[in-house]
Write a protein that holds these residues in place. Structure first.
Motif, PDB file in Angstrom:
ATOM      1  N   ILE A 246      13.445 -15.734 -53.553  1.00 37.27           N
ATOM      2  CA  ILE A 246      12.490 -15.893 -54.650  1.00 37.27           C
ATOM      3  C   ILE A 246      11.109 -16.231 -54.103  1.00 37.27           C
ATOM      4  O   ILE A 246      10.088 -15.689 -54.563  1.00 37.27           O
ATOM      5  N   GLN A 247      11.054 -17.103 -53.105  1.00 38.24           N
ATOM      6  CA  GLN A 247       9.765 -17.463 -52.516  1.00 38.24           C
ATOM      7  C   GLN A 247       9.097 -16.252 -51.877  1.00 38.24           C
ATOM      8  O   GLN A 247       7.878 -16.057 -52.024  1.00 38.24           O
ATOM      9  N   LEU A 248       9.882 -15.434 -51.173  1.00 33.97           N
ATOM     10  CA  LEU A 248       9.300 -14.248 -50.541  1.00 33.97           C
ATOM     11  C   LEU A 248       8.735 -13.287 -51.584  1.00 33.97           C
ATOM     12  O   LEU A 248       7.645 -12.717 -51.401  1.00 33.97           O
ATOM     13  N   ILE A 249       9.478 -13.099 -52.679  1.00 31.70           N
ATOM     14  CA  ILE A 249       9.006 -12.182 -53.719  1.00 31.70           C
ATOM     15  C   ILE A 249       7.780 -12.748 -54.414  1.00 31.70           C
ATOM     16  O   ILE A 249       6.811 -12.015 -54.685  1.00 31.70           O
TER      17      ILE A 249
ATOM     18  N   LEU B 210      -0.253   5.562 -60.087  1.00 34.19           N
ATOM     19  CA  LEU B 210      -0.388   4.412 -60.973  1.00 34.19           C
ATOM     20  C   LEU B 210       0.947   4.061 -61.612  1.00 34.19           C
ATOM     21  O   LEU B 210       1.338   2.883 -61.662  1.00 34.19           O
ATOM     22  N   ILE B 211       1.658   5.060 -62.072  1.00 34.47           N
ATOM     23  CA  ILE B 211       2.965   4.808 -62.703  1.00 34.47           C
ATOM     24  C   ILE B 211       3.940   4.235 -61.669  1.00 34.47           C
ATOM     25  O   ILE B 211       4.724   3.320 -61.970  1.00 34.47           O
ATOM     26  N   LYS B 212       3.880   4.774 -60.442  1.00 34.83           N
ATOM     27  CA  LYS B 212       4.761   4.263 -59.395  1.00 34.83           C
ATOM     28  C   LYS B 212       4.468   2.805 -59.088  1.00 34.83           C
ATOM     29  O   LYS B 212       5.386   1.990 -58.920  1.00 34.83           O
ATOM     30  N   ALA B 213       3.183   2.450 -59.003  1.00 30.50           N
ATOM     31  CA  ALA B 213       2.811   1.063 -58.734  1.00 30.50           C
ATOM     32  C   ALA B 213       3.282   0.148 -59.853  1.00 30.50           C
ATOM     33  O   ALA B 213       3.801  -0.953 -59.605  1.00 30.50           O
ATOM     34  N   GLN B 214       3.107   0.584 -61.094  1.00 26.49           N
ATOM     35  CA  GLN B 214       3.575  -0.221 -62.223  1.00 26.49           C
ATOM     36  C   GLN B 214       5.099  -0.329 -62.237  1.00 26.49           C
ATOM     37  O   GLN B 214       5.654  -1.373 -62.585  1.00 26.49           O
ATOM     38  N   LEU B 215       5.787   0.727 -61.856  1.00 27.37           N
ATOM     39  CA  LEU B 215       7.246   0.701 -61.809  1.00 27.37           C
ATOM     40  C   LEU B 215       7.743  -0.281 -60.751  1.00 27.37           C
ATOM     41  O   LEU B 215       8.684  -1.043 -60.997  1.00 27.37           O
ATOM     42  N   GLU B 216       7.098  -0.280 -59.585  1.00 29.12           N
ATOM     43  CA  GLU B 216       7.496  -1.221 -58.543  1.00 29.12           C
ATOM     44  C   GLU B 216       7.234  -2.655 -58.973  1.00 29.12           C
ATOM     45  O   GLU B 216       8.007  -3.565 -58.656  1.00 29.12           O
TER      46      GLU B 216
ATOM     47  N   LEU C 230      10.109  -5.464 -59.335  1.00 26.98           N
ATOM     48  CA  LEU C 230       9.968  -6.740 -58.667  1.00 26.98           C
ATOM     49  C   LEU C 230      10.246  -7.896 -59.630  1.00 26.98           C
ATOM     50  O   LEU C 230      10.901  -8.886 -59.275  1.00 26.98           O
ATOM     51  N   GLU C 231       9.741  -7.768 -60.837  1.00 24.05           N
ATOM     52  CA  GLU C 231       9.995  -8.802 -61.855  1.00 24.05           C
ATOM     53  C   GLU C 231      11.488  -8.890 -62.173  1.00 24.05           C
ATOM     54  O   GLU C 231      12.040  -9.986 -62.316  1.00 24.05           O
ATOM     55  N   ASP C 232      12.132  -7.738 -62.281  1.00 24.96           N
ATOM     56  CA  ASP C 232      13.574  -7.744 -62.577  1.00 24.96           C
ATOM     57  C   ASP C 232      14.354  -8.354 -61.418  1.00 24.96           C
ATOM     58  O   ASP C 232      15.301  -9.124 -61.631  1.00 24.96           O
ATOM     59  N   ARG C 233      13.949  -8.018 -60.222  1.00 25.53           N
ATOM     60  CA  ARG C 233      14.630  -8.583 -59.039  1.00 25.53           C
ATOM     61  C   ARG C 233      14.459 -10.094 -58.988  1.00 25.53           C
ATOM     62  O   ARG C 233      15.402 -10.831 -58.669  1.00 25.53           O
TER      63      ARG C 233
ATOM     64  N   THR D 201      14.015 -12.065 -61.562  1.00 26.28           N
ATOM     65  CA  THR D 201      14.829 -12.654 -62.625  1.00 26.28           C
ATOM     66  C   THR D 201      16.298 -12.750 -62.207  1.00 26.28           C
ATOM     67  O   THR D 201      16.964 -13.760 -62.455  1.00 26.28           O
ATOM     68  N   ARG D 202      16.806 -11.710 -61.576  1.00 23.60           N
ATOM     69  CA  ARG D 202      18.206 -11.732 -61.130  1.00 23.60           C
ATOM     70  C   ARG D 202      18.429 -12.792 -60.057  1.00 23.60           C
ATOM     71  O   ARG D 202      19.461 -13.471 -60.048  1.00 23.60           O
ATOM     72  N   LEU D 203      17.462 -12.953 -59.170  1.00 21.54           N
ATOM     73  CA  LEU D 203      17.598 -13.986 -58.143  1.00 21.54           C
ATOM     74  C   LEU D 203      17.541 -15.382 -58.747  1.00 21.54           C
ATOM     75  O   LEU D 203      18.256 -16.289 -58.307  1.00 21.54           O
ATOM     76  N   LEU D 204      16.692 -15.572 -59.736  1.00 21.66           N
ATOM     77  CA  LEU D 204      16.643 -16.862 -60.420  1.00 21.66           C
ATOM     78  C   LEU D 204      17.975 -17.169 -61.095  1.00 21.66           C
ATOM     79  O   LEU D 204      18.451 -18.310 -61.073  1.00 21.66           O
ATOM     80  N   GLN D 205      18.571 -16.153 -61.695  1.00 21.82           N
ATOM     81  CA  GLN D 205      19.883 -16.333 -62.326  1.00 21.82           C
ATOM     82  C   GLN D 205      20.932 -16.722 -61.283  1.00 21.82           C
ATOM     83  O   GLN D 205      21.740 -17.630 -61.510  1.00 21.82           O
ATOM     84  N   THR D 206      20.896 -16.045 -60.136  1.00 24.38           N
ATOM     85  CA  THR D 206      21.848 -16.359 -59.072  1.00 24.38           C
ATOM     86  C   THR D 206      21.634 -17.769 -58.544  1.00 24.38           C
ATOM     87  O   THR D 206      22.592 -18.524 -58.324  1.00 24.38           O
ATOM     88  N   GLN D 207      20.383 -18.139 -58.342  1.00 31.34           N
ATOM     89  CA  GLN D 207      20.088 -19.477 -57.837  1.00 31.34           C
ATOM     90  C   GLN D 207      20.587 -20.557 -58.792  1.00 31.34           C
ATOM     91  O   GLN D 207      21.225 -21.536 -58.371  1.00 31.34           O
ATOM     92  N   GLU D 208      20.314 -20.396 -60.066  1.00 36.46           N
ATOM     93  CA  GLU D 208      20.749 -21.399 -61.043  1.00 36.46           C
ATOM     94  C   GLU D 208      22.272 -21.498 -61.100  1.00 36.46           C
ATOM     95  O   GLU D 208      22.830 -22.595 -61.193  1.00 36.46           O
ATOM     96  N   MET D 209      22.960 -20.353 -61.025  1.00 29.09           N
ATOM     97  CA  MET D 209      24.421 -20.368 -61.060  1.00 29.09           C
ATOM     98  C   MET D 209      24.978 -21.094 -59.841  1.00 29.09           C
ATOM     99  O   MET D 209      25.898 -21.929 -59.953  1.00 29.09           O
ATOM    100  N   LEU D 210      24.433 -20.801 -58.657  1.00 34.99           N
ATOM    101  CA  LEU D 210      24.923 -21.432 -57.438  1.00 34.99           C
ATOM    102  C   LEU D 210      24.638 -22.924 -57.425  1.00 34.99           C
ATOM    103  O   LEU D 210      25.461 -23.724 -56.970  1.00 34.99           O
ATOM    104  N   GLU D 211      23.481 -23.319 -57.930  1.00 37.72           N
ATOM    105  CA  GLU D 211      23.157 -24.746 -57.965  1.00 37.72           C
ATOM    106  C   GLU D 211      24.073 -25.497 -58.922  1.00 37.72           C
ATOM    107  O   GLU D 211      24.463 -26.643 -58.648  1.00 37.72           O
TER     108      GLU D 211
END
Length: 470
Positions: free
Chosen positions: A164-167, A197-203, A207-210, A212-222
């Motif tokens: 999460i910090q790296l992202i 432009l569309i590619k940059a917005q898609l990435e 990144l936001e979705d990634r 969010t998933r990492l935050l979910q994983t972190q909270e579950m593990l904690e």
């Protein structure tokens, strides 16, 4: 020529001026959080977490009570059965109910004592003592399992948090890239295409979705980690209800018992088996074999007779002439004769012997499984170290060179904007994958430490030294 020109560290696009991002795009370093130094103080470490969990584990406390109860039962089992006291009037005439009428009438007081078969009392006590001695082995096994479980959860939580910090460190750069591409696309002289432009917005969205998933994983593990670190019965806890800001942000470097014991070459199966026999799980089975052996000897006691001793004293009244009658004393022995139940005893001994042999096969199977799992963890550790060196020496430098080449091509109008964005994404993915390799290495070290745990080294295995990432 391109309308984008460099000027005093800025790039001008139409009427917009943006900071020069080339240094950010090419740099492989990450910006450390301002709170990193403050987190080094009064933060929960992995060593402290393991110690706290073991000290406050309710199962370990329950095992201590079980040991005390079984030890008390062992002493109780060695005691003789309570003697039996009897009191009766014998041979009282029914016509007159006169105690002095007949010479046979007596007031009889008797006592009897039974003696269990053969050496069964001592063997029962020995069996219960052996069961009591099994509890410390179970506790040692539990401590080794707790150490491994908490270490793995801790490392998984660290990996999620560090990812999460790296992202988050790169998210601001991706946001600026989207703004630059949007401004360049809106400019009359811009060369950013709509698909860029569309590619940059898609990435950016990915990144936001990634994240969010990492935050979910972190909270579950904690939360799973908190299962072992909740306040104890006296309310003591090393941190609050959340671990998010309460534990060390550094990757713990776990002491490797494997590297200390076999620094040059891995052990063979026979040598490894000799080390594994000291593991609490194997020692627990050895103790179970001893308990089963006592059960065999206890079953063999059924071939021996059960003895009983009884004595009685009969008081008699005076005869019709008023003369005293002599009182009577009786003593006797009873003994069981196992003549017609030999099949029963034979089958009980066979059953106890088969039970002991079954435990022996379980022991052999466990050692074989542990040997296979040990070699699997050792091989994974070696391959992870090879990958770590590959990332250090080749892959990450190549990604950085790719980013440099893409930037040079972009500044020379020989590459599109999206070709500058892609190496940056590759670099972020490489950093996260490199983090996963380092965490996986520590998890394999912890797994090997678990296999090399012995009864005498359970406490020593909990000793960890905290350092930075490899």
């Amino acid at each position: 020529m391109s309308p984008i020109i460099s000027f005093n560290g800025y790039k001008r696009v139409g009427n917009y001026v943006f900071p020069l991002l080339a240094l950010f795009l090419l740099s492989g370093t990450t910006v450390q959080s301002a709170s990193a130094d403050s987190e080094k103080h009064e933060l929960l470490t992995l060593d402290q977490a393991v110690s706290f969990a073991i000290k406050n584990d309710m199962w370990l406390s329950g095992s201590s009570y079980t040991q005390k109860a079984t030890a008390a039962m062992a002493e109780s089992a060695y005691q003789l059965p309570d003697p039996t006291l009897s009191l009766k009037i014998a041979n009282l005439p029914t016509d007159t109910l006169d105690f002095n009428q007949e010479a046979m009438t007596q007031l009889v007081a008797g006592i009897s004592q039974m003696y269990p078969r053969g050496d069964s009392r001592r063997l029962k006590r020995q069996q219960l003592q052996q069961q009591s001695d099994r509890e410390p082995l179970l506790r040692s096994e539990r401590q080794a399992q707790l150490t491994l479980t908490i270490t793995q959860l801790w490392l998984d939580a660290y990996q999620a948090r560090k990812s999460i910090q790296l992202i988050e460190q790169d998210r601001a750069l991706f946001d600026q890239l989207v703004d630059i591409s949007l401004a360049d696309y809106s400019s009359a002289f811009g060369r950013t295409r709509q698909q860029d432009l569309i590619k940059a917005q898609l990435e950016q969205t990915r990144l936001e979705d990634r994240l969010t998933r990492l935050l979910q994983t972190q909270e579950m593990l904690e939360q799973r980690l908190l299962e072992w670190l909740l306040p104890s019965a006296n309310g003591a806890t090393p941190f609050g209800a959340s671990l998010s800001s309460g534990y060390s942000a550094e990757l713990p470097k776990i002491r490797s018992l494997y590297a200390e014991r076999w620094p040059d070459m891995p052990p063979g199966n026979h040598e490894l088996a000799r080390n594994l026999v000291g593991h609490p799980s194997v020692q627990k089975i050895d103790q179970s074999i001893a308990v089963a052996g006592t059960a065999v000897r206890l079953a063999e006691q059924n071939y021996k007779p059960e003895w009983g001793l009884n004595a009685s004293y009969g008081f008699r009244g005076e005869d019709a002439s008023g003369r005293d009658r002599a009182d009577l004393f009786s003593v006797g022995v009873t003994v069981s004769m196992p003549l017609f139940s030999s099949i029963k005893q034979d089958r009980e001994v066979d059953a106890a012997t088969a039970g002991q042999e079954k435990i022996r096969t379980d022991r052999s199977l466990m050692i074989r499984q542990m040997i296979a799992a040990f070699h699997s963890a050792r091989t994974q550790l070696e391959r992870l170290e090879q990958r770590r060196k590959l990332f250090d020496r080749t892959l990450i430098p190549q990604i950085q060179q790719q980013a440099q080449a893409a930037m040079n091509a972009y500044e020379s109008d020989n590459a599109s904007f999206i070709e500058v964005l892609r190496p940056r994404i590759d670099e972020l993915n490489a950093q996260i994958e490199y983090l996963e390799i380092n965490v996986a290495k520590q998890k394999q070290v912890a797994q090997l430490n678990y296999f090399l745990t012995s009864i005498d080294s359970v406490s020593a295995n909990n000793s960890l030294s905290v350092s930075g990432e490899n």
